[in-house]
Design an enzyme around this catalytic site. Structure first.
Site, short mmCIF file in Angstrom:
data_model
loop_
_atom_site.label_atom_id
_atom_site.label_comp_id
_atom_site.label_asym_id
_atom_site.label_seq_id
_atom_site.Cartn_x
_atom_site.Cartn_y
_atom_site.Cartn_z
N HIS A 149 -10.29 -5.16 -3.07
CA HIS A 149 -8.75 -5.48 -2.55
C HIS A 149 -8.81 -5.70 -1.17
CE1 HIS A 149 -10.02 -1.32 -2.41
NE2 HIS A 149 -9.41 -1.10 -1.08
N LEU A 150 -8.11 -6.78 -0.76
CA LEU A 150 -8.16 -7.27 0.67
C LEU A 150 -6.58 -6.58 1.30
CD1 LEU A 150 -8.46 -10.94 1.52
CD2 LEU A 150 -6.85 -9.53 2.55
N ASP A 184 0.74 -1.10 -0.18
CA ASP A 184 -0.05 0.01 -0.07
C ASP A 184 0.88 1.22 -0.08
OD1 ASP A 184 -3.16 0.50 0.90
OD2 ASP A 184 -1.80 2.19 1.18
N GLY A 220 -16.07 2.68 3.50
CA GLY A 220 -14.65 3.42 3.32
C GLY A 220 -14.04 3.00 2.20
N GLN A 221 -14.44 2.32 1.60
CA GLN A 221 -13.87 1.94 -0.03
C GLN A 221 -13.57 3.02 -0.70
OE1 GLN A 221 -15.68 -1.58 -2.18
NE2 GLN A 221 -14.10 -1.27 -3.59
P1 AMP Z 1 -9.77 1.30 0.72
O1 AMP Z 1 -9.77 2.66 1.44
O2 AMP Z 1 -10.14 0.04 1.22
O3 AMP Z 1 -10.42 1.33 -0.85
O4 AMP Z 1 -8.17 1.49 0.12
C1 AMP Z 1 -7.54 1.90 -0.73
C2 AMP Z 1 -6.37 1.64 -0.61
O5 AMP Z 1 -5.41 1.78 -1.67
C3 AMP Z 1 -5.53 3.00 0.22
O6 AMP Z 1 -5.08 2.23 1.40
C4 AMP Z 1 -4.68 3.47 -0.42
O7 AMP Z 1 -3.32 3.82 0.13
C5 AMP Z 1 -4.20 2.47 -1.72
N1 AMP Z 1 -3.64 2.97 -2.95
C6 AMP Z 1 -4.26 3.82 -3.65
N2 AMP Z 1 -3.41 3.87 -4.76
C7 AMP Z 1 -2.68 3.04 -4.57
C8 AMP Z 1 -1.51 2.91 -5.39
N3 AMP Z 1 -1.17 3.49 -6.72
N4 AMP Z 1 -0.55 1.78 -5.17
C9 AMP Z 1 -0.69 1.27 -3.88
N5 AMP Z 1 -1.67 1.47 -3.09
C10 AMP Z 1 -2.73 2.54 -3.53
#
Ligand code: AMP
Ligand code: ZN
Length: 109
Positions: free
Chosen positions: A99-100, A29, A92-93
């Site tokens: 994604h997990l 992440d 919160g997505q």
């Molecule tokens: P969620 O809030 O569960 O949708 O989590 C999305 C996650 O994706 C967050 O923890 C972000 O930091 C992560 N994220 C977004 N863009 C990227 C990226 N390009 N590379 C790695 N992680 C990312």
């Protein structure tokens, strides 16, 4: 395809990839909230758990088993870790591709 995770799958944008097989890819992440914070995603673009169907049962299992293997490889299995899936805006997505989150390496994650 505007999906940022699909771009990572296609190697159109960089990511720190820690695991990949035919169905699943995992990468660190970009904004970690734990010493180990890896995102495990299906290569199939599915927006959220709400959009998964009976054809995705095996794939969803593969996500969890990939997370298990990554945790073993990163040597956090014996201490324990957390697996988190946010579902939809209310959950919160933020990225609309299932994604997990694999969170570990600390006692309070
Ligand atoms: P969620 O809030 O569960 O949708 O989590 C999305 C996650 O994706 C967050 O923890 C972000 O930091 C992560 N994220 C977004 N863009 C990227 C990226 N390009 N590379 C790695 N992680 C990312
Ligand atoms: Zn996608």
């Amino acid at each position: 395809m505007a999906c940022i995770f699909c771009k990572i799958i296609k190697k159109e944008i960089p990511a720190d990839i820690v695991f990949e097989n035919e169905d699943v890819i995992a990468f660190k992440d970009v904004k970690p909230i734990a010493p180990v914070h890896v995102l495990v995603i299906p290569k199939k673009h599915i927006i959220s758990i709400v959009d998964a169907n009976d054809n995705d049962v095996l794939l969803m299992g593969k996500l969890i088993m990939a997370a298990k293997k990554i945790a073993e490889d990163l040597e956090i299995s014996n201490k324990g870790y957390r697996l988190l899936i946010r579902v939809g805006k209310g959950g919160g997505q933020e990225v609309d591709h299932i994604h997990l989150h694999l969170l570990g390496g600390a006692y309070n994650v």
